[in-house]
Scaffold this motif. Structure first.
Motif, short mmCIF file in Angstrom:
data_model
loop_
_atom_site.label_atom_id
_atom_site.label_comp_id
_atom_site.label_asym_id
_atom_site.label_seq_id
_atom_site.Cartn_x
_atom_site.Cartn_y
_atom_site.Cartn_z
N ILE A 60 9.14 11.90 -17.66
CA ILE A 60 9.70 13.30 -17.45
C ILE A 60 10.20 13.48 -15.95
CG2 ILE A 60 9.18 15.89 -17.16
CD1 ILE A 60 7.65 15.45 -19.85
N ASN A 61 9.07 13.02 -15.33
CA ASN A 61 9.22 12.87 -13.75
C ASN A 61 10.46 11.85 -13.12
OD1 ASN A 61 7.19 14.63 -13.06
ND2 ASN A 61 5.63 13.09 -13.00
N GLN A 62 10.65 11.13 -13.97
CA GLN A 62 11.91 10.21 -13.62
C GLN A 62 13.22 11.09 -13.99
OE1 GLN A 62 12.51 7.14 -12.73
NE2 GLN A 62 14.26 6.25 -13.91
N ALA A 81 4.11 7.68 -5.84
CA ALA A 81 4.04 8.97 -5.85
C ALA A 81 5.44 9.49 -6.32
CB ALA A 81 3.82 9.48 -4.32
N GLU A 82 5.52 10.90 -6.42
CA GLU A 82 6.92 11.54 -6.80
C GLU A 82 7.59 12.21 -5.51
OE1 GLU A 82 7.84 10.97 -9.54
OE2 GLU A 82 6.02 10.49 -10.54
N PRO A 83 8.76 11.89 -5.57
CA PRO A 83 9.50 12.35 -4.36
C PRO A 83 9.38 14.05 -4.00
CG PRO A 83 10.90 11.72 -6.18
CD PRO A 83 9.89 11.20 -6.37
N VAL A 84 9.25 14.39 -2.82
CA VAL A 84 9.27 15.80 -2.73
C VAL A 84 10.73 16.39 -2.29
CG1 VAL A 84 6.99 15.49 -2.13
CG2 VAL A 84 8.77 15.33 -0.46
N PHE A 122 9.22 11.31 0.36
CA PHE A 122 8.17 11.11 -0.25
C PHE A 122 6.63 11.80 0.34
CE2 PHE A 122 10.82 8.11 -2.38
CZ PHE A 122 10.05 8.03 -3.80
N PRO A 123 5.75 12.01 -0.31
CA PRO A 123 4.55 12.96 0.51
C PRO A 123 3.81 12.32 1.75
CG PRO A 123 4.38 12.91 -2.12
CD PRO A 123 5.39 11.75 -1.87
N ASN A 124 3.83 11.12 1.54
CA ASN A 124 3.56 10.30 3.00
C ASN A 124 4.42 10.48 4.21
OD1 ASN A 124 5.41 8.54 2.13
ND2 ASN A 124 3.90 6.80 2.62
N GLY A 125 5.72 11.19 3.92
CA GLY A 125 6.69 10.95 4.94
C GLY A 125 7.41 9.82 5.06
N GLY A 126 7.04 9.06 4.09
CA GLY A 126 8.06 7.84 4.05
C GLY A 126 9.68 8.00 3.39
N VAL A 127 10.61 7.33 3.35
CA VAL A 127 11.82 7.60 2.74
C VAL A 127 12.06 6.45 1.90
CG1 VAL A 127 12.61 9.19 4.44
CG2 VAL A 127 12.71 6.94 4.96
N SER A 167 0.78 -1.18 0.09
CA SER A 167 0.08 -0.14 -0.01
C SER A 167 0.93 1.42 0.10
CB SER A 167 -0.91 0.25 1.14
OG SER A 167 -1.45 1.06 1.43
N GLY A 168 0.99 1.81 -1.14
CA GLY A 168 1.74 2.94 -1.39
C GLY A 168 2.01 4.04 -0.09
N PRO A 169 0.71 4.45 0.00
CA PRO A 169 0.41 5.63 1.09
C PRO A 169 1.10 5.05 2.60
CG PRO A 169 -1.60 5.45 -0.15
CD PRO A 169 -0.34 4.39 -0.67
N HIS A 170 1.13 4.00 2.56
CA HIS A 170 1.44 3.27 4.12
C HIS A 170 2.88 2.91 4.23
CE1 HIS A 170 -2.87 3.08 4.12
NE2 HIS A 170 -2.77 3.64 5.12
N VAL A 171 3.62 3.09 3.15
CA VAL A 171 5.02 2.62 3.04
C VAL A 171 6.06 3.60 3.93
CG1 VAL A 171 7.23 2.33 1.51
CG2 VAL A 171 4.95 1.62 0.81
N GLU A 172 6.60 2.95 4.89
CA GLU A 172 7.64 3.73 5.67
C GLU A 172 8.99 3.81 5.38
OE1 GLU A 172 7.19 3.75 10.52
OE2 GLU A 172 8.13 1.68 9.75
N LYS A 173 9.53 2.90 4.49
CA LYS A 173 10.68 2.76 4.37
C LYS A 173 10.90 1.98 3.15
CE LYS A 173 15.57 2.24 5.67
NZ LYS A 173 16.40 1.32 6.68
N ALA A 174 11.78 2.38 2.16
CA ALA A 174 12.17 1.26 0.95
C ALA A 174 13.42 1.44 0.64
CB ALA A 174 11.09 1.65 -0.11
N ASP A 175 14.15 0.32 0.45
CA ASP A 175 15.48 0.24 -0.17
C ASP A 175 15.55 -0.45 -1.50
OD1 ASP A 175 17.23 0.95 2.50
OD2 ASP A 175 15.67 -0.17 3.29
#
Length: 417
Positions: A392-394, A220-223, A248-253, A169-177
């Motif tokens: 383009i966003n990439q 989402a796109e990184p902020v 990212f917008p949800n606060g995740g990194v 669930s993208g909006p609930h992702v806390e961290k990704a490596d």
């Protein structure tokens, strides 16, 4: 034993696919350049596609083009001149595959589009975000029906990647490596990847996949870019390793580790399995056996191993840490962990849903080619696509990482259509 034999057969067939007869309406594709990537990314996948014929190859060295054509049984060898290429003027060529150095992606893709050719464009699509806006803006300005333009971020087209994303669930992702490394010595001295003027470097090569992975995971796109470090290359004037952290917008990194000259102990080549590890926030979930006054939460970690070469072998591991609590005071009543392993070599709806074609031996490139052809022919596809906005966003994300690391954004071409 059966699983092992199945693995061997699949791996063999990926590189030695069946070759059905070509249809009378097959798309005739010409290749710009004679780089090795075309064999893996297009020539081999096209063998099993009845609607694709590799019709021509072009190079600035006619002798090299002819040798390449003989090696891969391509009927026509063309010449790339300083301002034109014979292949673009050939009405028998329907589409162009552009695997030229990154610095030439924008120019030759625009030339091909102007000539009315569909374009399958190697990643990264161009050298920077300004070029991306120029290329895709030009594409959008063409009268309809306009040629198809697709950036070849091939892992996104394989069912394994869609299966992986369905478990997150993208909006609930806390961290990704995301880790994707190539062992030291894989890219030799003199390779185009070591040259700044050709828009090379780790982030512009396999690093572009890591950035795309993060964007897909968060949906989402990184902020912002919180950290970025570029390790200078042993050869050339670019980086051989790049690490960065995106917010990212949800606060995740999300963190990337891209290396095209990975070493281990005593300077020996380093080997690691490409992977994406996603940790989600603790979430309340609904359960069938819920008892009044109790709630259940789940903290999920999902890992996909081998995503760039998912056709050979991959593994999607899901680890759920479940907690049953008393709603009134939050006291933990029970805690347990559930683990699952999943794979997806074909679409779940294959043979039933329109557009869900595929075989276990289809490579990531073959799945991508399927959608490229579907889009050209106006057929239903799997639903996976990469549009101009995504590309383009990439490049905007890549540019931002370069800026944070304090290294130059790759140069902009002076070409004007």
């Amino acid at each position: 034993m059966g699983a092992f034999l199945s693995l061997l057969v699949r791996c063999w067939t990926v590189d030695h696919p069946p070759e059905p007869p070509k249809s009378r309406s097959a798309i005739r594709i010409g290749i710009l350049g004679t780089g090795w990537i075309a064999s893996r990314a297009l020539i081999t996948p096209a063998k099993s596609h009845p609607d694709v014929i590799i019709a021509a190859v072009a190079s600035r060295d006619k002798t090299r083009a002819e040798a390449y054509a003989r090696k891969f049984s391509i009927p026509i060898a063309r010449l790339i001149r300083s301002s034109a290429v014979d292949m673009l003027d050939d009405p028998a060529i329907d589409a162009i595959y552009n695997p030229l150095p990154n610095s030439e992606h924008c120019e030759w893709s625009m030339r091909a589009l102007k000539a009315g050719k569909h374009v399958l464009l190697e990643k990264p699509c161009v050298s920077n975000s300004l070029e991306a806006e120029t290329l895709f803006g030009y594409h959008s300005s063409l009268p309809t029906p306009r040629p198809v333009l697709l950036e070849a971020i091939h892992p996104r087209f394989h069912p394994a990647w869609s299966k992986f994303l369905s478990l997150i669930s993208g909006p609930h992702v806390e961290k990704a490596d995301v880790v994707f490394n190539a062992p030291a010595g894989f890219f030799k001295e003199g390779d185009i990847r070591w040259r700044y003027d050709l828009s090379g470097g780790a982030l512009m090569d396999i690093g572009s996949y890591t950035v795309s992975c993060l964007r897909d995971v968060f949906g989402a796109e990184p902020v912002g870019v919180e950290s970025a470090v570029a390790r200078p290359a042993k050869w050339g004037d670019v980086e051989e390793g790049f690490k960065a952290g995106f917010r990212f917008p949800n606060g995740g990194v999300g963190f990337i580790d891209a290396d095209i000259n990975k070493t281990s102990f005593w300077g020996l080549p380093g080997v690691s399995i490409p992977r994406v590890v996603v940790q989600q926030k603790e979430m309340e979930v609904e359960v069938e056996d819920a008892i009044e006054g109790e709630v259940q939460t789940r903290k999920r970690t999902v890992t996909i191993w081998g995503f760039p070469g998912a056709m050979y072998h991959h593994s999607i591991e899901v680890v759920d840490v479940n907690v049953r609590k008393r709603a009134s005071d939050g006291e933990v009543l029970r805690r347990w962990t559930k683990k699952e392993t999943k794979k997806a070599y074909v679409w779940e709806g294959r043979g039933v849903e329109s557009g869900k074609e595929g075989e276990p031996y289809w490579s990531t490139y073959r799945y991508m080619l399927e959608q490229f052809v579907n889009r050209i022919k106006g057929r239903d596809g799997s639903g996976v696509w990469i549009d101009g906005e995504y590309s383009i966003n990439q490049m905007k994300a890549i540019d931002a990482a370069f800026e944070k690391a304090g290294v130059p954004i790759r140069p902009t071409s002076s070409f004007k259509i």
